[in-house]
Design a protein around this motif. Structure first.
Motif, PDB file in Angstrom:
ATOM      1  N   ALA A 312      74.424  41.909  25.800  1.00 42.00           N
ATOM      2  CA  ALA A 312      74.532  40.925  24.657  1.00 42.00           C
ATOM      3  C   ALA A 312      73.110  40.847  23.805  1.00 42.00           C
ATOM      4  CB  ALA A 312      75.112  39.839  25.107  1.00 42.00           C
ATOM      5  N   LEU A 313      71.988  41.036  24.525  1.00 52.50           N
ATOM      6  CA  LEU A 313      70.917  40.889  23.755  1.00 52.50           C
ATOM      7  C   LEU A 313      70.137  42.161  23.225  1.00 52.50           C
ATOM      8  CD1 LEU A 313      68.975  38.686  26.449  1.00 52.50           C
ATOM      9  CD2 LEU A 313      70.053  37.871  24.352  1.00 52.50           C
ATOM     10  N   GLU A 314      70.961  43.328  23.268  1.00 59.99           N
ATOM     11  CA  GLU A 314      70.549  44.499  22.643  1.00 59.99           C
ATOM     12  C   GLU A 314      71.095  44.565  21.400  1.00 59.99           C
ATOM     13  OE1 GLU A 314      71.756  47.876  25.160  1.00 59.99           O
ATOM     14  OE2 GLU A 314      70.020  47.187  26.387  1.00 59.99           O
ATOM     15  N   GLU A 315      70.297  44.638  20.189  1.00 59.53           N
ATOM     16  CA  GLU A 315      70.662  44.733  18.760  1.00 59.53           C
ATOM     17  C   GLU A 315      71.787  45.507  18.298  1.00 59.53           C
ATOM     18  OE1 GLU A 315      67.594  45.219  15.765  1.00 59.53           O
ATOM     19  OE2 GLU A 315      66.753  43.375  16.475  1.00 59.53           O
ATOM     20  N   THR A 316      72.000  46.722  18.950  1.00 57.11           N
ATOM     21  CA  THR A 316      73.006  47.881  18.708  1.00 57.11           C
ATOM     22  C   THR A 316      74.322  47.365  19.073  1.00 57.11           C
ATOM     23  OG1 THR A 316      72.227  48.771  20.777  1.00 57.11           O
ATOM     24  CG2 THR A 316      71.296  49.819  18.995  1.00 57.11           C
ATOM     25  N   SER A 317      74.319  46.409  20.181  1.00 57.00           N
ATOM     26  CA  SER A 317      75.713  46.014  20.506  1.00 57.00           C
ATOM     27  C   SER A 317      76.665  45.191  19.781  1.00 57.00           C
ATOM     28  CB  SER A 317      75.490  44.972  22.000  1.00 57.00           C
ATOM     29  OG  SER A 317      74.858  45.630  22.928  1.00 57.00           O
TER      30      SER A 317
END
Ligand code: ADP
Length: 479
Positions: A312-317
């Motif tokens: 959830a905290l990865e920008e690509t998700s």
């Protein structure tokens, strides 16, 4: 360190505690949270009752200032708290920050509402008599909230409850105590007197059951599943309490031949599998007429396949994980049911193993679905969207209305005639035209019909109906 309950203005430990695990990364422990027992729930109710007489008579200015303080801090800390929300619940960071922002806006709105608690003066049908109608606090209110909007829902129940002069006991979902705790921490510093707002984290059956059954809780506002809602409603109404409930949804989105295909695909996917399908307003039933059905199904499948599932905290998700293993089991069960019922899984549906160990699932588009199938009739609460073919507009409308759940509904069309007809004849509590069925404003009524909701509407000025009790006063001036 254990995050404690908040009872009568004191941070209070409990014998039990729960471990809050990040669904994006099962090795990440968000924190340990106290689990209240029944005695602590009763202490909180008692504190709220004791604080009621003074709070109901406070100056609206004090209430407005306190609610404004809470809103201001939520907005100022939206990035930090949004991150905590995403860690705890699994929605992607932009949505986590958006939800904290919404909670802040809700408090700001009700800060103003606290200054506008108006009644009315009506001429009596009898000569010389004056009639006025007032709106007084309903009393001690219990709030039971779910995990999918762990700060927005506590906010949109707590803020009006306090604005209209009630005292509160909040019981958040077991899976998401961190956001309720963070909100309580801010409330504890807002100038609101001891006992006016209490937090009891813990078991739904025990702590929630205590709030539902207690004769000292005047009104209970609940958001959660239909099954739990029924238990809560029976307990509250059996003792003569007031109940308000928002429960499940199986929202239809009708797509007519003349719809803008690009917009319809955005609505169909954006309103369903995005947010991991964990919204009660999701448009999980897409009902398309024959001239657009095949193109729509294909475009939805392409769009869905392109969604990136990840931490959830990865920008690509684009999509975070499912909230926990129990919900994952439910999702998997319904994918299997859909297959057995003869529907076609166009894409997704499988569990994913990613770099972090979490509850990841590929979002699914299900084609060749029909309204009699179980996976179409029952709420899944996962990233699964079903596509049905209707013969024409009237058939599509009939399918849209053929559900026990009627929270929201939508239609994609360029035709004003069909749009207006759908707004009139849809049986849902909220209707969208050329918009996804999920995604609402905070200053207008929110709620559904049929088994989706019970009692009066939430949010905006509509919340006044539940959180106040009207009193009609007659005066005959004698001198
Ligand atoms: P979900 O299945 O999504 O967790 P629930 O309806 O079970 O939804 O939960 C919504 C809220 O109701 C949570 O705060 C939960 O703890 C609470 N709850 C669960 N069971 C009961 C119950 N028997 N009485 C009162 N509250 C309950």
């Amino acid at each position: 360190m254990t995050f404690k309950n908040f009872i009568d203005g004191q941070w209070t430990d409990a014998a039990g505690q729960s471990e809050n695990v990040n669904p994006s990364d099962l090795t990440d422990i968000v924190g340990h949270y106290a689990s209240a027992d029944v005695q602590q729930a009763e202490d909180a109710i008692q504190a709220a009752r004791a604080a009621l007489p003074a709070w109901r008579d406070t100056s609206p200015q004090l209430r407005a200032d306190a609610l404004d303080f809470i809103g201001t801090e939520l907005l100022a800390r939206r990035a930090e708290l949004g991150k905590l929300l995403s860690r705890e619940e699994g929605k992607i960071l932009t949505e986590g920050i958006g939800e904290v922002t919404r909670a802040g806006q809700v408090f700001k709105f009700y800060a103003q509402e606290a200054l506008r608690i108006a009644g009315s003066h009506i001429r009596s049908v009898r000569p010389g008599i004056h009639v006025d109608v007032r709106h007084e606090p309903v009393g001690v209110v219990g709030l039971i909230t779910p995990w999918n909007f762990p700060i927005a829902i506590p906010a949109w129940k707590t803020a009006p409850a306090l604005a209209y002069g009630n005292t509160v006991v909040l019981k958040p979902a077991e899976l998401t105590p961190a956001m309720a705790w963070a909100l309580t921490d801010i409330i504890s510093r807002s100038g609101i007197p001891s006992g006016v707002f209490n937090l009891v984290m813990g078991s739904g059956r025990k702590v929630g059951g205590c709030l539902s059954a207690s004769p000292h809780v005047d009104a209970l506002s609940f958001t959660g599943s239909v099954a739990t809602g029924r238990i809560v409603r029976e307990a509250v109404t059996a003792r003569g309490g007031r109940a308000q409930q928002e429960m499940g949804g199986k929202s239809p989105l009708v797509v007519l031949d003349d719809a803008d295909l690009e917009n319809a695909v955005s609505c169909a996917i954006g309103g369903s599998v995005v947010s991991t399908g964990q919204r009660c307003t999701s448009n999980t039933r897409i009902i398309a007429t024959p001239g657009i059905h095949d193109q729509l199904l294909e475009a939805m499948t392409t769009r869905c396949r392109a969604l990136r599932v990840g931490h959830a905290l990865e920008e690509t998700s684009d999509l975070g994980p499912v909230v926990d293993s129990r919900q994952m089991e439910v999702n998997q069960k319904y994918i299997e049911i859909a297959r057995q019922e003869g529907a076609e899984i166009m894409c997704g549906g499988e569990q994913l193993e990613l770099a972090h160990e979490g509850h990841y699932m590929a979002p699914a588009v299900v084609g060749r679905a029909s309204n009699s199938m179980r996976h179409v009739r029952e709420e899944i609460f996962g990233p699964v969207v079903s596509v049905l073919k209707a013969e024409d507009y009237d058939h599509a409308l009939a399918l849209a209305n053929d559900s026990d759940l009627a929270l929201s509904s939508g239609i994609c069309t360029k035709s004003l005639r069909y749009a207006e007809d759908f707004k009139s004849r849809s049986e849902a509590g909220m209707v969208m035209v050329n918009l996804p069925t999920a995604g609402v404003d905070y200053h207008v009524p929110f709620g559904g019909r049929k088994s989706s909701s019970f009692g009066s509407r939430e949010q905006g000025t509509a919340a006044r109906e539940f959180f106040t009790s009207s009193k009609t006063c007659y005066t005959l001036p004698l001198s």
